[in-house]
Scaffold this motif. Structure first.
Motif, PDB file in Angstrom:
ATOM      1  N   LEU A 192       0.805  -1.011   0.081  1.00 20.96           N
ATOM      2  CA  LEU A 192       0.038  -0.078  -0.041  1.00 20.96           C
ATOM      3  C   LEU A 192       1.062   1.140   0.046  1.00 20.96           C
ATOM      4  N   ASP A 193       0.715   2.076  -1.192  1.00 20.92           N
ATOM      5  CA  ASP A 193       1.603   3.261  -1.048  1.00 20.92           C
ATOM      6  C   ASP A 193       1.017   4.309   0.061  1.00 20.92           C
ATOM      7  N   VAL A 194       2.150   4.978   0.222  1.00 20.22           N
ATOM      8  CA  VAL A 194       1.671   6.260   1.089  1.00 20.22           C
ATOM      9  C   VAL A 194       0.996   7.072   0.211  1.00 20.22           C
ATOM     10  N   PHE A 246       0.051  -0.950  11.082  1.00 26.04           N
ATOM     11  CA  PHE A 246      -0.166   0.313  10.625  1.00 26.04           C
ATOM     12  C   PHE A 246      -0.483   0.453   9.134  1.00 26.04           C
ATOM     13  N   ILE A 247      -1.616   1.319   8.832  1.00 24.94           N
ATOM     14  CA  ILE A 247      -2.210   1.402   7.649  1.00 24.94           C
ATOM     15  C   ILE A 247      -1.592   3.014   7.179  1.00 24.94           C
ATOM     16  N   PRO A 248      -0.685   3.157   6.277  1.00 17.53           N
ATOM     17  CA  PRO A 248      -0.432   4.707   5.853  1.00 17.53           C
ATOM     18  C   PRO A 248      -1.670   5.307   5.510  1.00 17.53           C
ATOM     19  N   PRO A 249      -1.446   6.682   5.623  1.00 14.00           N
ATOM     20  CA  PRO A 249      -2.527   7.491   5.464  1.00 14.00           C
ATOM     21  C   PRO A 249      -2.752   7.690   3.870  1.00 14.00           C
ATOM     22  N   GLU A 300      -7.370  11.359   3.819  1.00 16.06           N
ATOM     23  CA  GLU A 300      -6.569  11.589   5.189  1.00 16.06           C
ATOM     24  C   GLU A 300      -5.777  12.798   5.312  1.00 16.06           C
ATOM     25  N   PHE A 301      -4.750  12.712   4.372  1.00  8.60           N
ATOM     26  CA  PHE A 301      -3.719  13.684   4.205  1.00  8.60           C
ATOM     27  C   PHE A 301      -4.443  15.125   3.973  1.00  8.60           C
ATOM     28  N   LYS A 302      -5.360  15.144   3.116  1.00  4.62           N
ATOM     29  CA  LYS A 302      -5.912  16.367   2.727  1.00  4.62           C
ATOM     30  C   LYS A 302      -6.751  17.158   3.996  1.00  4.62           C
ATOM     31  N   ILE A 346       7.344  10.415   2.141  1.00  2.00           N
ATOM     32  CA  ILE A 346       7.683   9.581   3.127  1.00  2.00           C
ATOM     33  C   ILE A 346       7.055   9.679   4.667  1.00  2.00           C
ATOM     34  N   MET A 347       6.711   8.564   5.031  1.00  2.00           N
ATOM     35  CA  MET A 347       5.736   8.629   6.256  1.00  2.00           C
ATOM     36  C   MET A 347       7.065   8.499   7.357  1.00  2.00           C
TER      37      MET A 347
END
Length: 707
Positions: A82-84, A400-403, A407-409, A475-476
């Protein structure tokens, strides 16, 4: 996808030939009645072609915020697949899509209740748990329309469809869902099973949980109808039975406003960064497009069906309430503050008091149909409340599931947007040759990387640092933070989805040796503050002073994994707020000092064995006076490699200590550099930056001093 066992294979795309096969369908009858009886046997999975309307075109999210998120795709090293900033599809589907899909599915086909999986859910990640969705009174099973794509990435999603003419009693539906739960548990006993219940479905999943306390269940309730006996709807059943058919046709328009909030439904796909005028125009257009679909409720809930389902709802609430004491499952309640159908706010508090392991999140602006309304991304809520796991015990690193981009927005614009605007952070980094450059080019892209720096007052710099790494480098950065962030809030009757929840969504984990070990072993970027709470809650006159422990354990941990250590400094707290009341001041105030002592007595204590000021970890909220904002500045020093030095650092404590002191001196050097250079910044004031932005560019491109 794990199997659901049924006794006889029944291939069904619903019997109406006009329906395009849009769902993968499993049919399994309940044992308590219904129109057709199918006894349990082997599983059957029927996959329909993705049609263009539902499973095909999905409008892509804008891949950049204003000013741009870099197009470079960086895989999340933990989830692997899963991409960031992945596309979770939130905002591409609305309540209108729900009504359109429900109108097709509502046509009678003579079949029993069944499970189906929308093609939009796609293929989940390896080892994903199963999620079983039980719908509300309408029964079509499409109330997760807004969430299909996101949930389908990390769950095996199945939705329950109860045909409009089905008359299976509540006990029969309970046995139907229960059979699936037990079979899934038998096939994967070490995985949790997620049961999501919307309104009526909340009673259904609670009943199943009460009957199966030995099974690992995570129960999520969206305005559960366990409060039906205290709602006004119950008293209206005799009136609706006597209502003439002609008057009933007007009822769905009224019912739609009671069951949900049309304005919140219409807001789902509106971009928050649009000017207010354009937002209002789009909202008006969405409402105009949505209103004709409200008449579809006449078809979705015919009069005889409504009377039957209201009586079914009464039976369901009574059944579930009588068995709440037997529920051992982990429970999350989503409660609406604008629910005009049920007293959901009071019910959430009652469930929290009654159930043994219950978490509540309150959404004050939403109505009864919370899953179809704006502001509630179900996967985000699951992640933020720490409910997502793939095994019996949660691993905050490996689970953990990256944002996602949405979610970032939301986190970047809505939650910390004002702080980001006010502080206008300027980022600088140091290349391997020692040259200081604007931006984060000097920070390595490949992990493991340990970012070690100074904690400003109340940790305000974190809210700029983590999003900037996402925006510029995809980058997370995982911050290791005080465990108090992860404690459930006590004494709050209606806890809303808070900044602490967003910190978990954005990768924060409790500061423990095991979490640091797991993060470095997965080659992550980790944010570490050796000064911890003592540094972030410093006293007056202690700005930019480091409070680091004598132990250098993080150096040894970094060397064990060959991590690159990047020291950094940050300044600007004195340009944003003035500290007027610190811990010493509060301890001189009667009553208030006792309150702080009591709160810290019950809090988790870190570094009890440390020496010096860093051991003072008292938590409190300092008294500050805001200033006309200046600017935050970050400088990431020259990367320090530990690769190839494992034996040297682990075996020689003196060399480890020398490296530790070198890192500390580099952080102090970065702070001194920024304090001096910020005097040369022509855009240090928010007024100058605002004028520059209006004339030239977005916030992150506002220039600063020349490095």
């Amino acid at each position: 996808m794990a199997s659901v066992v049924s006794s006889q294979a029944l291939y069904c795309f619903f019997s109406t030939p006009e329906i395009t096969p849009r769902f993968r369908v499993r049919v399994q009858s309940g044992s308590g009645g219904g129109n057709s009886k199918v006894s349990p046997s082997d599983s059957t999975l029927v996959s329909g072609e993705k049609d263009k309307k539902v499973g095909g075109r999905i409008d892509s999210w804008n891949a950049s915020l204003k000013g741009g998120v870099k197009k470079k795709s960086v895989k999340n090293v933990i989830s692997g697949d899963l991409d960031v900033l992945w596309d979770d599809g939130y905002g591409t589907k609305t309540a209108k899509d729900f009504f359109e899909g429900a109108k097709e599915m509502i046509r009678p086909d003579g079949g029993p209740p069944r499970w189906f999986c929308p093609t939009e859910c796609g293929q989940p990640l390896k080892d994903s748990p199963i999620l079983l969705f039980c719908p509300g009174i309408v029964g079509v099973g499409l109330a997760l329309t807004l969430h299909h794509k996101a949930l389908g990435k990390v769950f095996e999603v199945r939705c329950l469809h109860i045909p409009v003419n089905d008359r299976t009693p509540f006990e029969g539906l309970v046995k139907f869902v229960e059979e699936t739960v037990r079979l899934e548990h038998a096939s994967s006993p070490n995985k949790p099973i997620y049961l999501v219940g919307d309104s009526f479905g909340g009673c259904l999943v609670l009943a199943v949980a009460a009957r199966n306390p030995e099974i690992d269940l995570v129960v999520i309730l969206a305005n559960p109808a366990t409060s039906f006996d205290r709602s006004q709807v119950r008293s209206l059943i005799p009136l609706w039975e006597a209502l003439p058919d002609g008057l009933y046709n007007a009822l769905p328009y009224l019912l739609s406003f009671v069951m949900g909030n049309p304005v919140e439904m219409a807001r789902v796909n509106i971009e928050y960064r649009l000017p207010p005028r354009l937002q209002i125009e789009q909202l008006f257009q969405n409402l105009i497009a949505l209103l004709p679909h409200l008449s579809d409720l006449v078809d979705l809930i015919p009069k005889d069906t409504l009377i039957w389902k209201l009586k079914l709802l009464k039976s369901a609430a009574s059944y579930a309430n009588s068995r709440l004491h037997a529920v051992k499952a982990e429970v999350l309640v989503l409660s609406s503050g604008n629910d005009h159908l049920l007293p959901s706010g009071d019910e959430a508090q009652r469930l929290k008091r009654t159930l043994k392991n219950c978490t509540v999140r309150y959404f004050k602006d939403n109505g009864h149909n919370i899953l179809l309304e704006d502001g509630v991304n179900l996967l985000t809520v699951i992640k933020g409340t720490g409910k997502y796991r793939r095994s019996r015990r949660i691993d905050l690193v490996l689970d953990f599931i990256p944002p996602s981009m949405s979610e970032f927005k939301q986190g970047y614009d809505e939650v910390i947007g004002l702080l980001r605007f006010a502080t206008g952070s300027a980022m600088f980094s140091t290349l391997n040759d020692g040259k200081i450059v604007k931006g984060l080019h000097g920070v390595p892209n490949e992990g493991p990387v340990l970012l070690v720096g100074y904690h400003m007052l109340m940790g305000l710099e974190v809210y700029s640092l983590v999003p900037e790494f996402l925006r510029e480098k995809n980058i997370m950065v995982h911050g290791v933070t005080h465990p108090v962030v992860f404690r459930e809030r006590q004494g709050v009757s209606s806890p809303e989805f808070s900044l602490n929840d967003w910190m978990k969504v954005m990768g924060a984990v409790p500061v423990t040796a095991s979490n640091l070990f797991n993060l470095l072993s997965t080659k992550s970027h980790v944010l570490l503050y050796p000064g911890g709470a003592r540094e972030a809650l410093h006293h007056r006159g202690e700005e930019y002073k480091l409070f680091w422990p004598d132990q250098q354990e993080f150096v040894r941990m970094a060397a064990r994994f060959g991590a690159t250590i990047v020291p950094f400094g940050t300044v600007g707290e004195d340009d944003v707020a003035e500290l007027v009341l610190d811990y010493n001041d509060f301890m001189k105030i009667p009553v208030l000092n006792d309150y702080i002592r009591d709160a810290n007595r019950d809090s988790i204590r870190l570094r009890d064995k440390s020496k010096g000021e860093v051991a003072n970890q008292e938590l409190y909220l300092p008294g500050v006076l805001p200033k006309v904002p200046g600017r935050f500045y970050f400088l990431f020093g020259k990367p320090i490699e530990t690769r190839g030095r494992k034996e040297e650092i682990l075996e020689d404590r003196e060399k480890a200590n020398q490296l530790y002191l070198h890192i500390k001196s580099e952080v102090e050097r970065c702070i001194a550099y920024l304090l001096k250079k910020r005097e040369e910044d022509p855009y240090r004031s928010i007024v100058d930056r605002t004028v520059y932005r209006a004339l030239h560019s977005p916030l992150h491109e506002v220039p600063a001093f020349d490095p």
